[in-house]
Write a protein that holds these residues in place. Structure first.
Motif, PDB file in Angstrom:
ATOM      1  N   SER A 166      95.957 -62.633 103.898  1.00  0.00           N
ATOM      2  CA  SER A 166      94.884 -63.202 104.710  1.00  0.00           C
ATOM      3  C   SER A 166      94.268 -64.387 103.985  1.00  0.00           C
ATOM      4  O   SER A 166      94.287 -64.452 102.749  1.00  0.00           O
ATOM      5  CB  SER A 166      93.811 -62.150 104.997  1.00  0.00           C
ATOM      6  OG  SER A 166      93.155 -61.757 103.801  1.00  0.00           O
ATOM      7  N   LEU A 167      93.719 -65.320 104.755  1.00  0.00           N
ATOM      8  CA  LEU A 167      93.067 -66.503 104.197  1.00  0.00           C
ATOM      9  C   LEU A 167      91.593 -66.498 104.573  1.00  0.00           C
ATOM     10  O   LEU A 167      91.225 -66.117 105.683  1.00  0.00           O
ATOM     11  CB  LEU A 167      93.726 -67.777 104.720  1.00  0.00           C
ATOM     12  CG  LEU A 167      95.216 -67.973 104.407  1.00  0.00           C
ATOM     13  CD1 LEU A 167      95.706 -69.281 105.019  1.00  0.00           C
ATOM     14  CD2 LEU A 167      95.474 -67.962 102.904  1.00  0.00           C
ATOM     15  N   SER A 168      90.752 -66.914 103.647  1.00  0.00           N
ATOM     16  CA  SER A 168      89.328 -67.030 103.922  1.00  0.00           C
ATOM     17  C   SER A 168      89.089 -68.266 104.792  1.00  0.00           C
ATOM     18  O   SER A 168      89.988 -69.109 104.952  1.00  0.00           O
ATOM     19  CB  SER A 168      88.556 -67.150 102.608  1.00  0.00           C
ATOM     20  OG  SER A 168      88.921 -68.335 101.922  1.00  0.00           O
ATOM     21  N   PRO A 169      87.902 -68.418 105.374  1.00  0.00           N
ATOM     22  CA  PRO A 169      87.634 -69.587 106.227  1.00  0.00           C
ATOM     23  C   PRO A 169      87.856 -70.932 105.533  1.00  0.00           C
ATOM     24  O   PRO A 169      88.169 -71.925 106.194  1.00  0.00           O
ATOM     25  CB  PRO A 169      86.161 -69.397 106.602  1.00  0.00           C
ATOM     26  CG  PRO A 169      85.963 -67.922 106.562  1.00  0.00           C
ATOM     27  CD  PRO A 169      86.795 -67.444 105.422  1.00  0.00           C
ATOM     28  N   ASP A 170      87.720 -70.974 104.208  1.00  0.00           N
ATOM     29  CA  ASP A 170      87.948 -72.236 103.498  1.00  0.00           C
ATOM     30  C   ASP A 170      89.390 -72.384 103.013  1.00  0.00           C
ATOM     31  O   ASP A 170      89.697 -73.283 102.228  1.00  0.00           O
ATOM     32  CB  ASP A 170      86.985 -72.369 102.314  1.00  0.00           C
ATOM     33  CG  ASP A 170      87.164 -71.248 101.287  1.00  0.00           C
ATOM     34  OD1 ASP A 170      87.980 -70.341 101.521  1.00  0.00           O
ATOM     35  OD2 ASP A 170      86.468 -71.297 100.243  1.00  0.00           O
ATOM     36  N   GLY A 171      90.275 -71.494 103.482  1.00  0.00           N
ATOM     37  CA  GLY A 171      91.693 -71.616 103.166  1.00  0.00           C
ATOM     38  C   GLY A 171      92.129 -70.982 101.868  1.00  0.00           C
ATOM     39  O   GLY A 171      93.290 -71.116 101.470  1.00  0.00           O
ATOM     40  N   LYS A 172      91.232 -70.279 101.184  1.00  0.00           N
ATOM     41  CA  LYS A 172      91.573 -69.630  99.925  1.00  0.00           C
ATOM     42  C   LYS A 172      92.206 -68.265 100.186  1.00  0.00           C
ATOM     43  O   LYS A 172      91.969 -67.643 101.223  1.00  0.00           O
ATOM     44  CB  LYS A 172      90.321 -69.471  99.061  1.00  0.00           C
ATOM     45  CG  LYS A 172      89.710 -70.789  98.629  1.00  0.00           C
ATOM     46  CD  LYS A 172      90.648 -71.559  97.718  1.00  0.00           C
ATOM     47  CE  LYS A 172      90.044 -72.900  97.291  1.00  0.00           C
ATOM     48  NZ  LYS A 172      88.807 -72.727  96.508  1.00  0.00           N
ATOM     49  N   LYS A 235     101.476 -71.786 100.765  1.00  0.00           N
ATOM     50  CA  LYS A 235     101.578 -71.888  99.312  1.00  0.00           C
ATOM     51  C   LYS A 235     100.945 -70.706  98.602  1.00  0.00           C
ATOM     52  O   LYS A 235     101.433 -70.261  97.554  1.00  0.00           O
ATOM     53  CB  LYS A 235     100.947 -73.189  98.819  1.00  0.00           C
ATOM     54  CG  LYS A 235      99.431 -73.270  98.980  1.00  0.00           C
ATOM     55  CD  LYS A 235      98.871 -74.521  98.332  1.00  0.00           C
ATOM     56  CE  LYS A 235      97.338 -74.577  98.421  1.00  0.00           C
ATOM     57  NZ  LYS A 235      96.801 -75.784  97.751  1.00  0.00           N
ATOM     58  N   TRP A 236      99.831 -70.171  99.160  1.00  0.00           N
ATOM     59  CA  TRP A 236      99.171 -69.053  98.491  1.00  0.00           C
ATOM     60  C   TRP A 236     100.023 -67.800  98.563  1.00  0.00           C
ATOM     61  O   TRP A 236     100.087 -67.027  97.600  1.00  0.00           O
ATOM     62  CB  TRP A 236      97.799 -68.804  99.114  1.00  0.00           C
ATOM     63  CG  TRP A 236      96.823 -69.917  98.895  1.00  0.00           C
ATOM     64  CD1 TRP A 236      96.229 -70.695  99.842  1.00  0.00           C
ATOM     65  CD2 TRP A 236      96.320 -70.383  97.631  1.00  0.00           C
ATOM     66  NE1 TRP A 236      95.400 -71.615  99.262  1.00  0.00           N
ATOM     67  CE2 TRP A 236      95.420 -71.442  97.906  1.00  0.00           C
ATOM     68  CE3 TRP A 236      96.534 -70.012  96.309  1.00  0.00           C
ATOM     69  CZ2 TRP A 236      94.745 -72.134  96.904  1.00  0.00           C
ATOM     70  CZ3 TRP A 236      95.865 -70.703  95.303  1.00  0.00           C
ATOM     71  CH2 TRP A 236      94.996 -71.735  95.599  1.00  0.00           C
ATOM     72  N   LEU A 237     100.681 -67.589  99.690  1.00  0.00           N
ATOM     73  CA  LEU A 237     101.558 -66.423  99.812  1.00  0.00           C
ATOM     74  C   LEU A 237     102.728 -66.538  98.848  1.00  0.00           C
ATOM     75  O   LEU A 237     103.088 -65.577  98.161  1.00  0.00           O
ATOM     76  CB  LEU A 237     102.049 -66.275 101.258  1.00  0.00           C
ATOM     77  CG  LEU A 237     102.929 -65.062 101.555  1.00  0.00           C
ATOM     78  CD1 LEU A 237     102.665 -64.538 102.960  1.00  0.00           C
ATOM     79  CD2 LEU A 237     104.412 -65.388 101.416  1.00  0.00           C
ATOM     80  N   HIS A 238     103.335 -67.711  98.785  1.00  0.00           N
ATOM     81  CA  HIS A 238     104.469 -67.902  97.884  1.00  0.00           C
ATOM     82  C   HIS A 238     104.055 -67.712  96.426  1.00  0.00           C
ATOM     83  O   HIS A 238     104.821 -67.159  95.618  1.00  0.00           O
ATOM     84  CB  HIS A 238     105.068 -69.300  98.090  1.00  0.00           C
ATOM     85  CG  HIS A 238     105.688 -69.492  99.433  1.00  0.00           C
ATOM     86  ND1 HIS A 238     105.769 -70.722 100.070  1.00  0.00           N
ATOM     87  CD2 HIS A 238     106.235 -68.602 100.296  1.00  0.00           C
ATOM     88  CE1 HIS A 238     106.351 -70.583 101.237  1.00  0.00           C
ATOM     89  NE2 HIS A 238     106.655 -69.304 101.401  1.00  0.00           N
ATOM     90  N   ARG A 239     102.848 -68.135  96.098  1.00  0.00           N
ATOM     91  CA  ARG A 239     102.372 -67.944  94.729  1.00  0.00           C
ATOM     92  C   ARG A 239     102.151 -66.463  94.434  1.00  0.00           C
ATOM     93  O   ARG A 239     102.463 -65.986  93.347  1.00  0.00           O
ATOM     94  CB  ARG A 239     101.078 -68.729  94.516  1.00  0.00           C
ATOM     95  CG  ARG A 239     100.562 -68.705  93.085  1.00  0.00           C
ATOM     96  CD  ARG A 239      99.369 -69.637  92.916  1.00  0.00           C
ATOM     97  NE  ARG A 239      99.724 -71.026  93.198  1.00  0.00           N
ATOM     98  CZ  ARG A 239      98.848 -72.029  93.195  1.00  0.00           C
ATOM     99  NH1 ARG A 239      97.565 -71.790  92.913  1.00  0.00           N
ATOM    100  NH2 ARG A 239      99.248 -73.259  93.458  1.00  0.00           N
ATOM    101  N   ALA A 240     101.598 -65.735  95.422  1.00  0.00           N
ATOM    102  CA  ALA A 240     101.379 -64.297  95.239  1.00  0.00           C
ATOM    103  C   ALA A 240     102.702 -63.562  95.054  1.00  0.00           C
ATOM    104  O   ALA A 240     102.814 -62.651  94.225  1.00  0.00           O
ATOM    105  CB  ALA A 240     100.616 -63.724  96.434  1.00  0.00           C
TER     106      ALA A 240
END
Length: 301
Positions: A166-172, A235-240
């Protein structure tokens, strides 16, 4: 409010004996004072020879244990060693191997292995108690041990694993789920999403055809992954995912087979609490007393 992590010396000073551990368990299980689980009476006395609490109601006299209904139930391992295992497991983001735990708390490898898997059971139980919402990135990866077919992506003989972030409203990055599956067909992906993601969530994926059936019931934004022209896509998923594979290879030297899900659940539990460093021990202890008991036979069967 930020809490400073407990040091090893502070932990040892707070829990020097089994009685100290039992007192802490009592405060967690009965935060508002004792209530008999059978009749609700608020007075009891302790049968110290058996570490039981007995209701003082003349019509009840029910006996209960502080460890019943937890991962500690029927364990012969002293509570102080259980608390030490939870402390060590929670305070190193890389995890701890059964071999290292056995050496640190002076138990056999078999006992350490069972303790860690029961702790992972508590982690997994806690993660299954809520679903991801908002914008959720979804992809699949392939996980295996050293020496398995190194071919990347679809077509490898490693274990297919579905991932949702999941992503926060600011994309984090927010919360993570990882589940080992038999295949990455549309119905498998749909079942994974139904279990772990809220129905109203917006799914972001690549252009893999298996997501097409999902789009019939859920909002799906599919975009073919192009690392050259759009490197930030998921990108965040791939990093995780990359960090999860490093975690599995670094501490456990690669995991495969029936226990893979336990280690994936451990990683996601740690990932989802990365901002609560000072609370790691208490959170994992609470998860351990909230999870149902599980036997060694169930772990190995």
């Amino acid at each position: 409010m930020f809490q400073r992590p407990m040091t090893l010396l502070e932990f040892q000073a707070k829990f020097p004996t089994d009685d100290a551990c039992r007192n802490h368990l009592f405060s967690l299980r009965f935060p508002d004072g004792f209530r008999c689980p059978r009749c609700g009476h608020d007075r009891f006395y302790v049968i110290r020879s058996r570490h039981l609490l007995q209701c003082q109601s003349s019509a009840c006299r029910h006996q209960t244990s502080l460890t019943v209904g937890t991962i500690f139930e029927k364990s012969r391992t002293p509570l102080r060693k259980w608390f030490s295992a939870i402390f060590l497991a929670s305070h190193d983001k890389r995890g701890i191997s059964a071999l290292t735990l056995a050496r640190e708390i002076d138990v056999t490898y078999k006992t350490a292995w069972a303790m860690l898997h029961k702790i992972r059971h508590a982690m997994r139980t806690r993660e299954q108690s809520y679903k991801l919402g908002g914008i959720v990135e979804v992809d699949e990866t392939y996980v295996g041990g050293p020496g398995e077919n190194p071919k990347p992506g679809r077509g490898t003989n490693k274990t297919p694993t579905l991932v949702a972030l999941s992503l926060s409203p600011d994309g984090k990055p927010g919360y993570l789920r990882m589940q080992a599956v038999e295949n990455v067909k549309g119905e498998t992906i749909a079942a994974f999403l139904n279990q772990h993601v809220e129905k109203e969530a917006i799914i972001v994926s690549d252009g893999f055809p298996s997501y097409a059936p999902v789009a019939q019931d859920r909002p799906v934004l599919a975009m073919k992954f192009d690392p050259k022209n759009n490197p930030d896509h998921m990108k965040w998923l791939h990093r995780a995912v990359s960090n999860a594979k490093t975690f599995l290879l670094g501490t456990y030297h690669g995991i495969k087979g029936k226990h893979l899900q336990a280690y994936l659940s451990e990683y996601t539990y740690r990932y989802n609490r990365r901002h609560f460093q000072g609370e790691w021990f208490n959170r994992l202890l609470q998860a351990s007393i909230s999870a149902s008991p599980i036997t060694v036979a169930e772990l190995t069967g």
